[in-house]
Write a protein that holds these residues in place. Structure first.
Motif, PDB file in Angstrom:
ATOM      1  N   HIS A   1       0.833  -1.204   0.000  1.00 53.93           N
ATOM      2  CA  HIS A   1       0.000   0.000   0.000  1.00 53.93           C
ATOM      3  C   HIS A   1       0.867   1.254   0.000  1.00 53.93           C
TER       4      HIS A   1
ATOM      5  N   THR B   1       0.180  -0.759   5.682  1.00 57.20           N
ATOM      6  CA  THR B   1      -0.945  -1.529   5.158  1.00 57.20           C
ATOM      7  C   THR B   1      -2.223  -0.972   5.763  1.00 57.20           C
TER       8      THR B   1
ATOM      9  N   GLY C   1      -6.460  -1.135   6.324  1.00 52.03           N
ATOM     10  CA  GLY C   1      -7.558  -2.092   6.387  1.00 52.03           C
ATOM     11  C   GLY C   1      -8.768  -1.490   7.055  1.00 52.03           C
TER      12      GLY C   1
ATOM     13  N   LYS D   1      -9.679   4.110  10.115  1.00 46.94           N
ATOM     14  CA  LYS D   1      -8.963   3.076   9.380  1.00 46.94           C
ATOM     15  C   LYS D   1      -8.182   2.199  10.346  1.00 46.94           C
TER      16      LYS D   1
ATOM     17  N   PRO E   1      -6.346   0.596  -1.056  1.00 44.16           N
ATOM     18  CA  PRO E   1      -7.777   0.377  -0.840  1.00 44.16           C
ATOM     19  C   PRO E   1      -8.497   1.708  -0.639  1.00 44.16           C
TER      20      PRO E   1
ATOM     21  N   VAL F   1     -17.358  -4.593  -1.737  1.00 42.47           N
ATOM     22  CA  VAL F   1     -16.871  -3.818  -0.599  1.00 42.47           C
ATOM     23  C   VAL F   1     -17.019  -4.635   0.676  1.00 42.47           C
TER      24      VAL F   1
ATOM     25  N   SER G   1     -15.036  -0.245   2.744  1.00 46.08           N
ATOM     26  CA  SER G   1     -13.682  -0.354   2.202  1.00 46.08           C
ATOM     27  C   SER G   1     -13.689  -1.332   1.040  1.00 46.08           C
ATOM     28  N   GLY G   2     -12.822  -1.070   0.070  1.00 37.48           N
ATOM     29  CA  GLY G   2     -12.717  -1.935  -1.098  1.00 37.48           C
ATOM     30  C   GLY G   2     -11.539  -1.519  -1.950  1.00 37.48           C
ATOM     31  N   LYS G   3     -11.258  -2.279  -2.974  1.00 39.26           N
ATOM     32  CA  LYS G   3     -10.104  -2.002  -3.818  1.00 39.26           C
ATOM     33  C   LYS G   3     -10.397  -0.933  -4.873  1.00 39.26           C
ATOM     34  N   ASN G   4     -11.662  -0.769  -5.233  1.00 38.99           N
ATOM     35  CA  ASN G   4     -12.041   0.176  -6.283  1.00 38.99           C
ATOM     36  C   ASN G   4     -12.717   1.390  -5.661  1.00 38.99           C
ATOM     37  N   LYS G   5     -12.104   2.564  -5.819  1.00 41.12           N
ATOM     38  CA  LYS G   5     -12.630   3.779  -5.191  1.00 41.12           C
ATOM     39  C   LYS G   5     -14.027   4.121  -5.690  1.00 41.12           C
TER      40      LYS G   5
ATOM     41  N   VAL H   1     -16.602   1.889  -4.123  1.00 41.13           N
ATOM     42  CA  VAL H   1     -16.817   2.233  -2.716  1.00 41.13           C
ATOM     43  C   VAL H   1     -17.704   3.467  -2.620  1.00 41.13           C
TER      44      VAL H   1
END
Length: 734
Positions: free
Chosen positions: A370, A387, A389, A455, A584, A616, A630-634, A637
Motif C-alpha cells: 500500500h 498496510t 484495512g 482506518k 484500498p 466492498v 472499504s474496497g479495492k475500487n474507489k 466504494v
C-alpha cells in the motif's frame, strides 16, 4: 507485621515489609485503595557475573484473578507476558538500573505481581512504587529510593497523577521517575484530538464540527518550555515523595551485602601502556571505522594483533588471555571517544556535536505494498511499510483493568534482524527491545493521525542497517509511509536520538548519536515531533540522575535537529506518487442508528447484495450509526456509499422513487453491470439497477451465469415487480 502508611497527593499507601516472601533479599506488600502488588528482590550471591554489565532482570506479572477474570485464550492459565506487561517491566528496569553500584555483579531478579486491581489503577506507577520500596529496604547497597509521577494536561493546566478518566481528556501523558532532584527515566506522548476554532466553543466536539469548519484536528504537540515546566513539577513531586520514603522506611532497611567480590577487572596496566606507546594512532583509526558501523570485526582484529604481539614479546605472561587484551582496548577506546567529545568538541566520525548524518529518502519503492518509505540516516536504514484495512483487521487486546476487549487500530511493528548489524544468526521472535522501539514509534506518530479511528493501519519497520537510533528512523520513515498511503495527518513527524557525555561539571550534548556514542556515552534521549512541538520522548540514562538544566540544553538542541530533518522530509513528501492501483478505498459516514436495520435487511439480504454488487467490506456501528466501507475500487466504494444513503435518506427517496419511474410490464434495454452468485444487476434508464435473478438466467444444473451473459452486455428485460428500492426483472431473450 511491619507496615508503613503514607499519604501523598491525597492517596493513601500502605507498605508491609518482611511479612510476605521472607526468603527474599527484600519484599514489600504494597496497597493503594483496592490495588495490591507484591514486589520481591532475589539475589544470587553464589554467582559472580564477570562480563561488564549489570545482571538485573525485572518481571512485571499481572494475575487475572486480580480483576476477577479468567485468563483469555484456550488454556486458562497465565502464560507469556502481554505487551503491556513487557513495556511496564522495561519502565521499572530503566528507572532502577542507574542506582546500582558500578561494580555490582550478582544476578538479581525483581519480580512484581499484581494481586488485586481497580478499574482506574495506574499500574505502571504502582509497579514502580512497589519495586522501588522493595529495592530500597533490600540488602543491595542503594541509599536512595526512586519515585515516579505521571503528569497530564487538561485545558492547559497540569494534572498530577491523573485518573484513567482524566487521562482520556488529557493532551499530555508524561511519566517521570527520579531520585530526589535527579531524573532517571522519562516517557512522554501527546494525544491528538479535535479542537474548537477561535470564537467557536462547541460543547461536544465530533467530526461533524470538522465538516462544518467549527473545529480542527490537532496533534496537540507540546513545546519545549511547556515540557520543562512539566518536568519541574514532576521533579518537585518526586522530591516530596522521596523525603517521605526516607523518613518512614529507614527503620526497615536491611544490612547491605558486602561486595567482597566485585566484578573481575581484566584491564591490564602493562597491555594498556603497550597500546598507548605503540598503537594509539592505529586504535584511533579503528575507532573512526567503528563510527561508521556497529560491526566489531575491525576492533577484534586489532585486539588479536595486540595479543599476538604481546605473546611473542612476553612468552612468560601466559596469564594474559584474550579478555585482558579486549577489556584493556575497550577502556582506552572509551577514553579516546569521550575525551575527543569533551575536549576537542568533535566526534569519532568527524561530525560537529550538533550535526546530523546525511539523510536520503525513497518512497513507494515496493510496487504491491500500500505504501513504503526507505529512510536512511548515516549507517542506519529503515524500510517502513504501511498496510491499510478496515474494522475486521484491527488487533483485539484486553487490559487487566478493562471490562471487555478493545481494538487497536494503529499498529507499529519494529523488526531488528541480526543481519542489520552484520551478525550471522537467524531471525527470532521480537523481544523486549523490539516491543519497546515499536511502542515508542507508535506513540510518536499516533497523535498526528486525523483518520486514526476510521482506518486500521499497520506500519512495519524492517531495520536493514543499524548504527544508532533505528527507532527514530522508524518514526521518520513511518510518517512518510503514512503520507505515501494517502492517510491524512496533521503534519510530518521526525525523530532524533540525543546523547550526553558528562565528566564532573563538564558535559557535551550530542545530536543524532551513533552506536559507538550510545555505548560509550551517558544517555540515550529520543525525541520526536513536528514543526509545532514534541509528540513523544523517551530518556534512558547511565548516570545516577540528570538535572533540568542539562535537559533544557538537550531539548532545544534536539529541536534544531528536528527542524532540519523535517525540511528534508518535506522535500521527499512533495515527490510522493501514490500506489493508486493497490491502495484500498475507504468511506466513513454516519446514518441514523435506527436505519442500520434497513442497511442490513431481512436476514442480512440487503447488506449481502451491497457487498456482492459493489465488492466492498462493510462495518456497521449500531450504537452511533457509523458506516465504514472499504474496497479495492474507489468508484465502487463511493457508489456503495451513495446506494446506502439512497436506502436511508428520505429526501433522496422523495426525489427518486423507483415505483414512480418503473412499472410492472415495462420493457427496457439495459446494460449488465454486475454478476453475482444469486443473479445479475442490470442498469436501467435513469441509472437505477434492477435485479435479474439467477433462476431467470440459468435453468437449475445447466451451468453458470457467466456462460450466458457478460459484463457490459446489453439485454432486453421486463419489469416483474417494484418493491420500495428493489426492481425485479425478467429476461426477454431474442
Amino acid at each position: 507485621m511491619q507496615a508503613v502508611n503514607l499519604s501523598f497527593l491525597n492517596q493513601q499507601e500502605k507498605y508491609t515489609f518482611d511479612t510476605f516472601a521472607q526468603s527474599t533479599s527484600g519484599s514489600v506488600y504494597y496497597q493503594q485503595g483496592n490495588n495490591v502488588l507484591l514486589a520481591t528482590i532475589a539475589i544470587d550471591t553464589d554467582e559472580i557475573v564477570e562480563e561488564d554489565f549489570l545482571p538485573l532482570t525485572v518481571q512485571y506479572i499481572e494475575k487475572a484473578y486480580a480483576a476477577g477474570k479468567f485468563p483469555g485464550g484456550y488454556v486458562k492459565r497465565e502464560a507469556k507476558p502481554g505487551d503491556f506487561e513487557t513495556l511496564s517491566a522495561r519502565i521499572v528496569d530503566r528507572s532502577l538500573r542507574p542506582l546500582f553500584p558500578k561494580d555490582y555483579c550478582y544476578p538479581t531478579q525483581i519480580t512484581i505481581l499484581v494481586l488485586s486491581v481497580e478499574s482506574d489503577a495506574d499500574l505502571q506507577i504502582l509497579a514502580l512504587n512497589a519495586a522501588s520500596a522493595a529495592l530500597f529496604v533490600s540488602e543491595i547497597p542503594i541509599s536512595i529510593p526512586v519515585s515516579a509521577v505521571r503528569i497530564g494536561r487538561i485545558d492547559e493546566k497540569f494534572i498530577v497523577n491523573p485518573s484513567a478518566k482524566e487521562l482520556e481528556r488529557s493532551t499530555l501523558d508524561l511519566l517521570v521517575s527520579g531520585a530526589n532532584e535527579d531524573l532517571l527515566m522519562i516517557e512522554m506522548r501527546s494525544f491528538g484530538g479535535i479542537q474548537a476554532k477561535e470564537n467557536s466553543n462547541p460543547l461536544n466536539l465530533t467530526n461533524t464540527f470538522l465538516e462544518n469548519e467549527l473545529a480542527y484536528f490537532s496533534a496537540n504537540e507540546v513545546d519545549e518550555e511547556t515540557i520543562l515546566e512539566a518536568l519541574r513539577l514532576a521533579q518537585e513531586m518526586i522530591v516530596q515523595k522521596n523525603k517521605l520514603i526516607i523518613q518512614h522506611f529507614s527503620p526497615f532497611l536491611k544490612a547491605a551485602i558486602s561486595l567482597k567480590e566485585g566484578r573481575k577487572n581484566f584491564v591490564c596496566d602493562k597491555i594498556e601502556s603497550y597500546i598507548r606507546q605503540n598503537h594509539l594512532e592505529e586504535l584511533k583509526a579503528v575507532i573512526y571505522l567503528l563510527s561508521k558501523t556497529e560491526l566489531n570485526s575491525k576492533l577484534n582484529a586489532f585486539v588479536k594483533k595486540i595479543l599476538q604481539e604481546w605473546r611473542e614479546k612476553n612468552p612468560q605472561d601466559i596469564e594474559y588471555l584474550q579478555e585482558r587484551a579486549l577489556e584493556t582496548t575497550l577502556r582506552i577506546k572509551k577514553e579516546i571517544v569521550r575525551t575527543m567529545i569533551l575536549k576537542e568538541k568533535k566526534r569519532a566520525d568527524g561530525r560537529r556535536l550538533d550535526e546530523i548524518r546525511p539523510i536520503s529518502i525513497q518512497t513507494n519503492i515496493l510496487p504491491n505494498a500500500h505504501s513504503s518509505a526507505l529512510f536512511t540516516r548515516g549507517q542506519t536504514q529503515a524500510l517502513v511499510v504501511a498496510t491499510l484495512g478496515g474494522e475486521m483487521d484491527a488487533q483485539s487486546y484486553e487490559l487487566l483493568t478493562d471490562k471487555c476487549s478493545s481494538k487497536e487500530r494503529f499498529m507499529v511493528h519494529y523488526n531488528f534482524p541480526p543481519f542489520c548489524v552484520g551478525e550471522a544468526s537467524s531471525v527470532s521472535a521480537p523481544g523486549r527491545r523490539e516491543l519497546g522501539h515499536g511502542n515508542l514509534a507508535k506513540r510518536a506518530l499516533e497523535s498526528s493521525l486525523i483518520e486514526g479511528r476510521f482506518k486500521t493501519i499497520r506500519l512495519v519497520s524492517e531495520i536493514l542497517e543499524s548504527n544508532g537510533s533505528s527507532s527514530m528512523a522508524t518514526v521518520c520513515g513511518g510518517s512518510l509511509a503514512l503520507v505515501a498511503a494517502g492517510v491524512e495527518c496533521t503534519s510530518l513527524i521526525a525523530g532524533v536520538a540525543m546523547g550526553l557525555v558528562c565528566e564532573g561539571e563538564e558535559y557535551a550534548v550530542l545530536t543524532d548519536i551513533m552506536g559507538l556514542e550510545d555505548h560509550d556515552g551517558d544517555m540515550d534521549f529520543k525525541i520526536a515531533g513536528s514543526k509545532n512541538g514534541i509528540t513523544a520522548m523517551q530518556m534512558d540514562i547511565k548516570l545516577a540522575g540528570l538535572n533540568i538544566e542539562i535537559l533544557k540544553a538537550v531539548l532545544f538542541q534536539a529541536k534544531e535537529a528536528r527542524m532540519r530533518i523535517l525540511e528534508i522530509m518535506e522535500e521527499a513528501k512533495s515527490n510522493i506518487v501514490l500506489n493508486e492501483s493497490v491502495l484500498p478505498a475507504l468511506e466513513v459516514f454516519s446514518i441514523h442508528p435506527s436505519k442500520i436495520v434497513e442497511v442490513i435487511g431481512q436476514g442480512g439480504k440487503t447488506i449481502k447484495e451491497i457487498i456482492e454488487k459493489f465488492e466492498v467490506a462493510i462495518d456497521l456501528n449500531r450504537d452511533n450509526g457509523e458506516v465504514s466501507l472499504s474496497g479495492k475500487n474507489k468508484q465502487k466504494v463511493y457508489d456503495a456509499k451513495e446506494y446506502i444513503l439512497g436506502i436511508v435518506n428520505k429526501e433522496k427517496e422523495e426525489r427518486f422513487n423507483p415505483w414512480e419511474v418503473y412499472k410492472v410490464g415495462d420493457v427496457y434495454t439495459g446494460k449488465i453491470k454486475k454478476i453475482v452468485e444469486f443473479g445479475v444487476f442490470v442498469e436501467l434508464p435513469q441509472g437505477y439497477d434492477g435485479l435479474l435473478h439467477i433462476s431467470r438466467v440459468v435453468n437449475k444444473g445447466e451451468g453458470k451465469i457467466s456462460d450466458y451473459v457478460k459484463i457490459d452486455e446489453e439485454i432486453k428485460v421486463e419489469v416483474l415487480s417494484v418493491n420500495k428500492n428493489k426492481v425485479e426483472l425478467d429476461w426477454i431473450r431474442g
